[in-house]
Design a protein around this motif. Structure first.
Motif, PDB file in Angstrom:
ATOM      1  N   ASP A   1     152.113  10.749  93.937  1.00 15.96           N
ATOM      2  CA  ASP A   1     150.891  11.074  93.294  1.00 15.96           C
ATOM      3  C   ASP A   1     151.143  11.506  91.917  1.00 15.96           C
ATOM      4  N   THR A   2     149.695  11.884  91.870  1.00 16.54           N
ATOM      5  CA  THR A   2     149.244  12.554  90.230  1.00 16.54           C
ATOM      6  C   THR A   2     150.847  13.689  89.471  1.00 16.54           C
ATOM      7  N   TRP A   3     151.241  14.648  90.780  1.00 21.75           N
ATOM      8  CA  TRP A   3     151.870  15.165  90.297  1.00 21.75           C
ATOM      9  C   TRP A   3     153.419  14.782  90.197  1.00 21.75           C
ATOM     10  N   ALA A   4     153.807  13.972  91.096  1.00 20.41           N
ATOM     11  CA  ALA A   4     155.663  13.542  90.725  1.00 20.41           C
ATOM     12  C   ALA A   4     155.568  12.242  89.911  1.00 20.41           C
ATOM     13  N   THR A   5     154.082  11.517  89.522  1.00 20.64           N
ATOM     14  CA  THR A   5     154.312  10.870  88.393  1.00 20.64           C
ATOM     15  C   THR A   5     154.516  11.665  87.404  1.00 20.64           C
ATOM     16  N   SER A   6     153.673  12.881  87.052  1.00 18.74           N
ATOM     17  CA  SER A   6     153.210  13.471  85.662  1.00 18.74           C
ATOM     18  C   SER A   6     154.843  14.393  84.884  1.00 18.74           C
TER      19      SER A   6
ATOM     20  N   VAL B   1     155.897   2.288  74.365  1.00 15.95           N
ATOM     21  CA  VAL B   1     155.389   1.845  75.663  1.00 15.95           C
ATOM     22  C   VAL B   1     156.476   2.600  76.971  1.00 15.95           C
ATOM     23  N   ILE B   2     155.812   2.971  77.449  1.00 13.42           N
ATOM     24  CA  ILE B   2     156.486   4.120  79.210  1.00 13.42           C
ATOM     25  C   ILE B   2     155.716   3.727  80.191  1.00 13.42           C
ATOM     26  N   SER B   3     156.216   3.236  81.131  1.00 14.41           N
ATOM     27  CA  SER B   3     155.502   3.118  81.999  1.00 14.41           C
ATOM     28  C   SER B   3     156.946   3.493  83.806  1.00 14.41           C
ATOM     29  N   MET B   4     155.684   3.963  84.092  1.00 13.67           N
ATOM     30  CA  MET B   4     156.257   4.128  86.012  1.00 13.67           C
ATOM     31  C   MET B   4     155.701   3.088  86.432  1.00 13.67           C
ATOM     32  N   GLY B   5     156.746   2.029  87.982  1.00 10.90           N
ATOM     33  CA  GLY B   5     155.999   2.235  88.624  1.00 10.90           C
ATOM     34  C   GLY B   5     157.261   0.610  89.156  1.00 10.90           C
TER      35      GLY B   5
ATOM     36  N   VAL C   1     152.856   5.796  74.446  1.00 13.92           N
ATOM     37  CA  VAL C   1     152.002   5.589  74.713  1.00 13.92           C
ATOM     38  C   VAL C   1     152.341   5.217  76.441  1.00 13.92           C
ATOM     39  N   CYS C   2     151.638   6.307  77.081  1.00 14.64           N
ATOM     40  CA  CYS C   2     152.310   6.360  78.738  1.00 14.64           C
ATOM     41  C   CYS C   2     151.048   5.177  79.043  1.00 14.64           C
ATOM     42  N   ILE C   3     151.503   3.921  79.631  1.00 15.89           N
ATOM     43  CA  ILE C   3     150.463   2.457  80.464  1.00 15.89           C
ATOM     44  C   ILE C   3     150.733   2.351  81.777  1.00 15.89           C
ATOM     45  N   LYS C   4     149.693   2.170  82.121  1.00 15.85           N
ATOM     46  CA  LYS C   4     150.052   1.953  84.389  1.00 15.85           C
ATOM     47  C   LYS C   4     149.436   0.365  84.349  1.00 15.85           C
ATOM     48  N   GLN C   5     150.176  -0.110  84.937  1.00 14.22           N
ATOM     49  CA  GLN C   5     149.880  -1.320  85.594  1.00 14.22           C
ATOM     50  C   GLN C   5     148.718  -1.111  86.716  1.00 14.22           C
TER      51      GLN C   5
ATOM     52  N   THR D   1     142.005   8.445  88.481  1.00 11.79           N
ATOM     53  CA  THR D   1     142.139  10.825  88.414  1.00 11.79           C
ATOM     54  C   THR D   1     141.954  11.656  87.100  1.00 11.79           C
ATOM     55  N   ALA D   2     142.432  11.090  86.318  1.00  9.50           N
ATOM     56  CA  ALA D   2     142.150  11.391  85.122  1.00  9.50           C
ATOM     57  C   ALA D   2     143.622  12.764  84.796  1.00  9.50           C
ATOM     58  N   GLN D   3     144.036  12.934  85.900  1.00  9.33           N
ATOM     59  CA  GLN D   3     144.923  13.690  85.904  1.00  9.33           C
ATOM     60  C   GLN D   3     146.547  13.386  85.576  1.00  9.33           C
ATOM     61  N   VAL D   4     146.770  12.016  85.679  1.00  2.92           N
ATOM     62  CA  VAL D   4     148.291  12.130  84.420  1.00  2.92           C
ATOM     63  C   VAL D   4     148.653  12.784  83.145  1.00  2.92           C
ATOM     64  N   GLY D   5     147.850  12.581  82.356  1.00  3.97           N
ATOM     65  CA  GLY D   5     147.825  12.554  80.919  1.00  3.97           C
ATOM     66  C   GLY D   5     147.685  14.080  81.175  1.00  3.97           C
TER      67      GLY D   5
ATOM     68  N   ILE E   1     146.256  -4.067  82.110  1.00  7.26           N
ATOM     69  CA  ILE E   1     146.881  -3.527  82.059  1.00  7.26           C
ATOM     70  C   ILE E   1     145.973  -2.433  82.263  1.00  7.26           C
ATOM     71  N   ASN E   2     146.165  -0.860  82.882  1.00  5.21           N
ATOM     72  CA  ASN E   2     144.887  -0.103  82.498  1.00  5.21           C
ATOM     73  C   ASN E   2     143.607  -0.360  81.497  1.00  5.21           C
ATOM     74  N   PRO E   3     142.265  -0.705  82.051  1.00  2.52           N
ATOM     75  CA  PRO E   3     141.743  -0.968  80.308  1.00  2.52           C
ATOM     76  C   PRO E   3     142.281   0.406  79.330  1.00  2.52           C
TER      77      PRO E   3
ATOM     78  N   CYS F   1     147.797   8.783  75.956  1.00  5.34           N
ATOM     79  CA  CYS F   1     147.362   8.129  77.748  1.00  5.34           C
ATOM     80  C   CYS F   1     145.736   7.878  77.633  1.00  5.34           C
ATOM     81  N   GLY F   2     145.203   6.739  78.567  1.00  4.16           N
ATOM     82  CA  GLY F   2     143.953   6.359  78.620  1.00  4.16           C
ATOM     83  C   GLY F   2     143.583   7.899  79.031  1.00  4.16           C
ATOM     84  N   LYS F   3     142.305   7.927  78.828  1.00  2.00           N
ATOM     85  CA  LYS F   3     141.920   8.681  79.652  1.00  2.00           C
ATOM     86  C   LYS F   3     141.560   8.775  81.308  1.00  2.00           C
ATOM     87  N   GLN F   4     141.623   7.808  82.140  1.00  2.00           N
ATOM     88  CA  GLN F   4     141.911   7.261  83.724  1.00  2.00           C
ATOM     89  C   GLN F   4     142.267   6.125  83.155  1.00  2.00           C
ATOM     90  N   ALA F   5     143.529   5.844  84.783  1.00  2.00           N
ATOM     91  CA  ALA F   5     143.561   4.706  85.576  1.00  2.00           C
ATOM     92  C   ALA F   5     142.224   4.156  86.050  1.00  2.00           C
ATOM     93  N   ILE F   6     141.829   2.807  86.502  1.00  2.00           N
ATOM     94  CA  ILE F   6     140.672   2.787  87.233  1.00  2.00           C
ATOM     95  C   ILE F   6     141.158   1.683  88.628  1.00  2.00           C
TER      96      ILE F   6
HETATM   97  N1  LIG Z   1     152.274   5.082  86.374  1.00  2.00           N
HETATM   98  C1  LIG Z   1     152.518   5.418  85.413  1.00  2.00           C
HETATM   99  N2  LIG Z   1     153.045   5.388  84.089  1.00  2.00           N
HETATM  100  C2  LIG Z   1     152.668   5.578  83.216  1.00  2.00           C
HETATM  101  N3  LIG Z   1     151.830   5.948  82.981  1.00  2.00           N
HETATM  102  C3  LIG Z   1     150.586   6.051  84.056  1.00  2.00           C
HETATM  103  C4  LIG Z   1     150.969   6.130  85.520  1.00  2.00           C
HETATM  104  N4  LIG Z   1     149.608   6.725  85.892  1.00  2.00           N
HETATM  105  C5  LIG Z   1     148.936   7.174  84.697  1.00  2.00           C
HETATM  106  N5  LIG Z   1     148.958   6.717  83.840  1.00  2.00           N
HETATM  107  C6  LIG Z   1     148.646   7.333  82.708  1.00  2.00           C
HETATM  108  O1  LIG Z   1     147.800   8.116  82.322  1.00  2.00           O
HETATM  109  C7  LIG Z   1     146.847   7.666  82.593  1.00  2.00           C
HETATM  110  C8  LIG Z   1     145.276   8.246  83.227  1.00  2.00           C
HETATM  111  O2  LIG Z   1     145.958   8.238  84.713  1.00  2.00           O
HETATM  112  P1  LIG Z   1     145.650   8.436  86.305  1.00  2.00           P
HETATM  113  O3  LIG Z   1     145.547   9.721  86.325  1.00  2.00           O
HETATM  114  O4  LIG Z   1     146.382   7.753  87.264  1.00  2.00           O
HETATM  115  O5  LIG Z   1     143.640   7.957  85.890  1.00  2.00           O
HETATM  116  C9  LIG Z   1     146.367   6.676  82.336  1.00  2.00           C
HETATM  117  O6  LIG Z   1     145.568   6.345  81.718  1.00  2.00           O
HETATM  118  C10 LIG Z   1     147.534   5.933  81.880  1.00  2.00           C
HETATM  119  O7  LIG Z   1     147.740   6.339  80.423  1.00  2.00           O
END
Ligand SMILES: Nc1ncnc2c1ncn2[C@@H]1O[C@H](COP(=O)(O)O)[C@@H](O)[C@H]1O
Ligand SMILES: Cc1cc2nc3c(=O)[nH]c(=O)nc-3n(C[C@H](O)[C@H](O)[C@H](O)COP(=O)(O)OP(=O)(O)OC[C@H]3O[C@@H](n4cnc5c(N)ncnc54)[C@H](O)[C@@H]3O)c2cc1C
Lengths: 399, 261
Positions: free
Chosen positions: B93-98, B58-62, B5-9, B125-129, B34-36, B116-121
């Motif tokens: 940005d979302t390219w480098a995060t992905s 769970v994995i997160s970048m931050g 699970v990718c999670i973002k703070q 962007t909803a682009q990272v998934g 945690i992003n809802p 992944c969540g649908k998007q981060a609040i």
């Molecule tokens: N830095 C991050 N680390 C881990 N997961 C992330 C990160 N950024 C985004 N995600 C995952 O991608 C989803 C969409 O994020 P976003 O594209 O930023 O709206 C989030 O709900 C997370 O599941």
């Protein structure tokens, strides 16, 4: 490595950057701003907040991709059953403006099966060229083949700008295309403009639930890609005298292959207007008290040709399906008119609707936070106000 | 089954206040959560594990402070947590995060299901998934509201659309991004809380995941933020109390004036 620096000679210790940092990474020490690397994400919010140009983000010199031969504006056009979707008309309208500002062609890319009429329609809506891919394999939107085709076409024809809708389809497809094309993508833009001097696209979008706006550019990569929020741009007019060229493309089996397949399409039985398409939304909250009372909300929606929305409290109570939920964990909407009935206006609800042009709030509690964003607030009981408002609007609209 | 699970703070935007004097945001002291939407992804992962066995990571970048979010995930019952943390990742940005997340997941040995969540609040962007799915070259289903059937090799899921939903078959491994309707996240258990207390995530730097420095952080990001500004604050409107018919008449007049009706 890129990094951020406080230029000590310029920093006056005013502290403006402290409150701009979403991550709480800046403190004042001896009257100078200090950035905590453990918290800073280099998001850049502080840079614009500083009135003294004292914060600098240094980006290493990166290799520039050769961007000189990228020309033209493209729109990814969505269709359903051969009918171009309204969001794509909006993109055509906006795309035409950008193309004219740059003095280049506007092209649409459309995929599907039996889409001949849609291609013609796109020309009437402003396309100089339409790249059409017609194949039974593309009948339903499928992430993988759609993304491969889009990326292949970009590689072949090199557009400088590619726009897609910030719709369910656009938000699934366009990010994959941007990765393949090794270029930037700005999500959910609400305004686009051309910096004519530098010939770059200025992409403005809300972030942090609409609490801030950010303008984003993609200086060194092409195409510059953006998804655009529904209902913020004006639809292109249909001009049946317009001429354009339809270029049919076909692709091999490997490109059309997909590891996902749509087994069934279920349209939820509502004869109501879709939330994201609506110019007017009438939403009900916990103040509606019971599911059957939503007929009052529906009646008002019908009187003004609007869609029905709900607060999370109403959705969690099971009064309406989740697809109607407006707010942070539901849909973001920005209609011309939003009518909130028995909704308190919790911040999670507000972030989903506060950019509506006009907001009417009906609540019996004069202290309800919803009144802070309301253009018109009626302090009163929904069970009295809604029937009266519906009647008056029916008389006025003649329905 | 191996589930990642990718999670973002994210800063709890709902705690953001406006400074009435300067009209700017006050973000000091805003708690991080945690992003809802990611909470639903964690819950779904735990349910898959309960059904099929296996492991949830769970994995997160931050930055290092994300450890707190990872501990919270552990307290809900997640088995392990990985933090991709390196100053060189900052400004992604979302390219480098992905890219970075996909390299982390590769280093883990991949996964059968990535959620992944649908998007981060914060970014919305909803682009990272989809970005991670593309880098890993796996299929994806976005806006998943139900996993109807799943085994080692394939799954049948419901994807929310503007009109309703689609039932989508996919092979595994696959990426699913989830919406709120999918489940109700559980609260941390006592046992989980105990485990979380002493838990320290594995931390990987750019070199650990063999990340190409041209693709990470600010350097790897094609997009740049050039300006951040506060939208004009909505000025208070007209509040109508007293006679309802009068109030309604005023509102309808106003709508006519604004040419809304
Ligand atoms: N830095 C991050 N680390 C881990 N997961 C992330 C990160 N950024 C985004 N995600 C995952 O991608 C989803 C969409 O994020 P976003 O594209 O930023 O709206 C989030 O709900 C997370 O599941
Ligand atoms: C992580 C998270 C995400 C969330 N996401 C969302 C989201 O996406 N969307 C969302 O809406 N909420 C969301 N919430 C919930 C949000 O915080 C509020 O709880 C919710 O919006 C409240 O809904 P409500 O206004 O309908 O109910 P209440 O807050 O209970 O308000 C009901 C209102 O109705 C009024 N009222 C009662 N009876 C009458 C009457 N007869 N006539 C007139 N007025 C009456 C009351 O005065 C009150 O103001 C989220 C919360 C969290 C923690």
């Amino acid at each position: 490595m890129s990094d951020i620096e406080i230029i000590q000679d310029k920093c006056v210790g005013c502290g403006a950057c402290l409150s701009s940092c979403p991550y709480g990474a800046i403190t004042l020490q001896d009257n100078l701003a200090v950035i905590d690397d453990d918290k800073c994400t280099l998001c850049g919010a502080c840079v614009s907040s500083c009135g003294f140009d004292a914060i600098l983000i240094r980006k290493d010199q990166v290799e520039k991709a050769d961007i000189s031969d990228f020309k033209g504006v493209w729109v990814f056009a969505e269709q359903k059953n051969g009918q171009v979707q309204s969001i794509s008309y909006e993109l055509m309208g906006e795309g035409r403006k950008l193309a004219d500002a740059l003095g280049v062609e506007l092209a649409a890319v459309i995929m599907g099966h039996k889409i001949g009429d849609a291609c013609q329609d796109l020309i009437w809506r402003g396309a100089d060229k339409v790249y059409a891919v017609d194949d039974p394999a593309l009948e339903h939107f499928c992430d993988e083949p759609y993304a491969r085709i889009m990326a292949d076409l970009i590689k072949e024809y090199k557009p400088e700008i590619v726009l897609g809708g910030a719709s369910t389809i656009g938000r699934a497809l366009i990010p994959r295309v941007a990765i393949k094309a090794r270029t930037g993508l700005t999500a959910d833009c609400t305004s686009l403009a051309i910096d004519e001097e530098k010939r770059i696209l200025l992409q403005t979008r809300p972030a942090f639930g609409g609490n801030i706006m950010a303008t984003i550019i993609c200086p060194n990569h092409r195409p510059q890609m953006a998804t655009v929020r529904h209902k913020v741009m004006k639809e292109a007019e249909c001009d049946k005298t317009r001429q354009g060229q339809i270029i049919k493309k076909s692709f091999d089996k490997a490109t059309l292959a997909s590891r996902t397949s749509v087994a069934q399409v279920v349209e939820e039985a509502t004869n109501m207007i879709k939330l994201t398409e609506a110019d007017i939304i009438v939403s009900g909250g916990r103040g509606m008290k019971a599911p059957e009372n939503f007929t009052l909300v529906e009646n008002l929606a019908r009187a003004v040709g609007g869609a029905v929305g709900a607060s999370r409290a109403a959705v969690d109570a099971g009064w309406l399906p989740y697809s109607h939920q407006v707010g942070q964990t539901g849909k973001t909407v920005a209609p011309k008119l939003y009518i909130a009935c028995g909704i308190s206006g919790a911040i999670q609800h507000l972030v989903g609707m506060q950019s509506s042009d006009c907001i009417i709030a009906i609540n019996k509690d004069p202290e309800a936070p919803i009144f802070k964003v309301a253009s018109y607030g009626i302090v009163g009981d929904v069970f009295e106000v809604l029937p009266a408002l519906t009647k008056k609007l029916q008389e006025t609209c003649g329905k | 089954m191996n589930i990642v699970v990718c999670i973002k703070q994210v800063p709890d935007t709902t705690d953001v206040r406006i400074d009435p004097a300067t009209n700017t945001l006050i973000r000091e002291g805003v708690p991080s959560i945690i992003n809802p939407f990611d909470m639903y992804a964690i819950e779904e992962a735990l349910r898959l594990r309960e059904k099929l066995g296996g492991k949830v990571t769970v994995i997160s970048m931050g930055p290092p402070q994300v450890t707190e979010a990872l501990k919270e995930a552990i307290s809900m019952g997640v088995d392990d947590a990985i933090l991709l943390s390196d100053r060189a990742f900052a400004g992604a940005d979302t390219w480098a995060t992905s890219y970075t997340l996909s390299m982390g997941i590769r280093k883990m040995g991949g996964a059968d299901v990535i959620l992944c969540g649908k998007q981060a609040i914060d970014g919305d962007t909803a682009q990272v998934g989809p970005g991670v799915a593309e880098f890993l070259d796996i299929p994806q289903v976005t806006y998943v509201k139900k996993i109807e059937q799943i085994d080692d090799k394939k799954a049948k899921v419901w994807r929310m659309t503007e009109e309703g939903y689609e039932v989508v078959d996919t092979s595994l491994p696959a990426m699913f991004t989830v919406v709120k309707e999918i489940n109700e996240p559980r609260l941390p258990s006592l046992k989980g809380k105990m485990k979380a207390k002493s838990f320290q995530p594995t931390i990987w730097k750019a070199a650990d995941i063999a990340a190409d420095e041209k693709n990470i952080g600010l350097n790897g990001s094609p997009t740049n933020v050039v300006k951040i500004f506060t939208p004009p604050v909505r000025s208070g409107g007209i509040i109508l109390q007293g006679d309802i018919n009068e109030a309604v008449a005023t509102v309808v007049e106003g709508l006519k004036e604004r040419q809304i009706i």
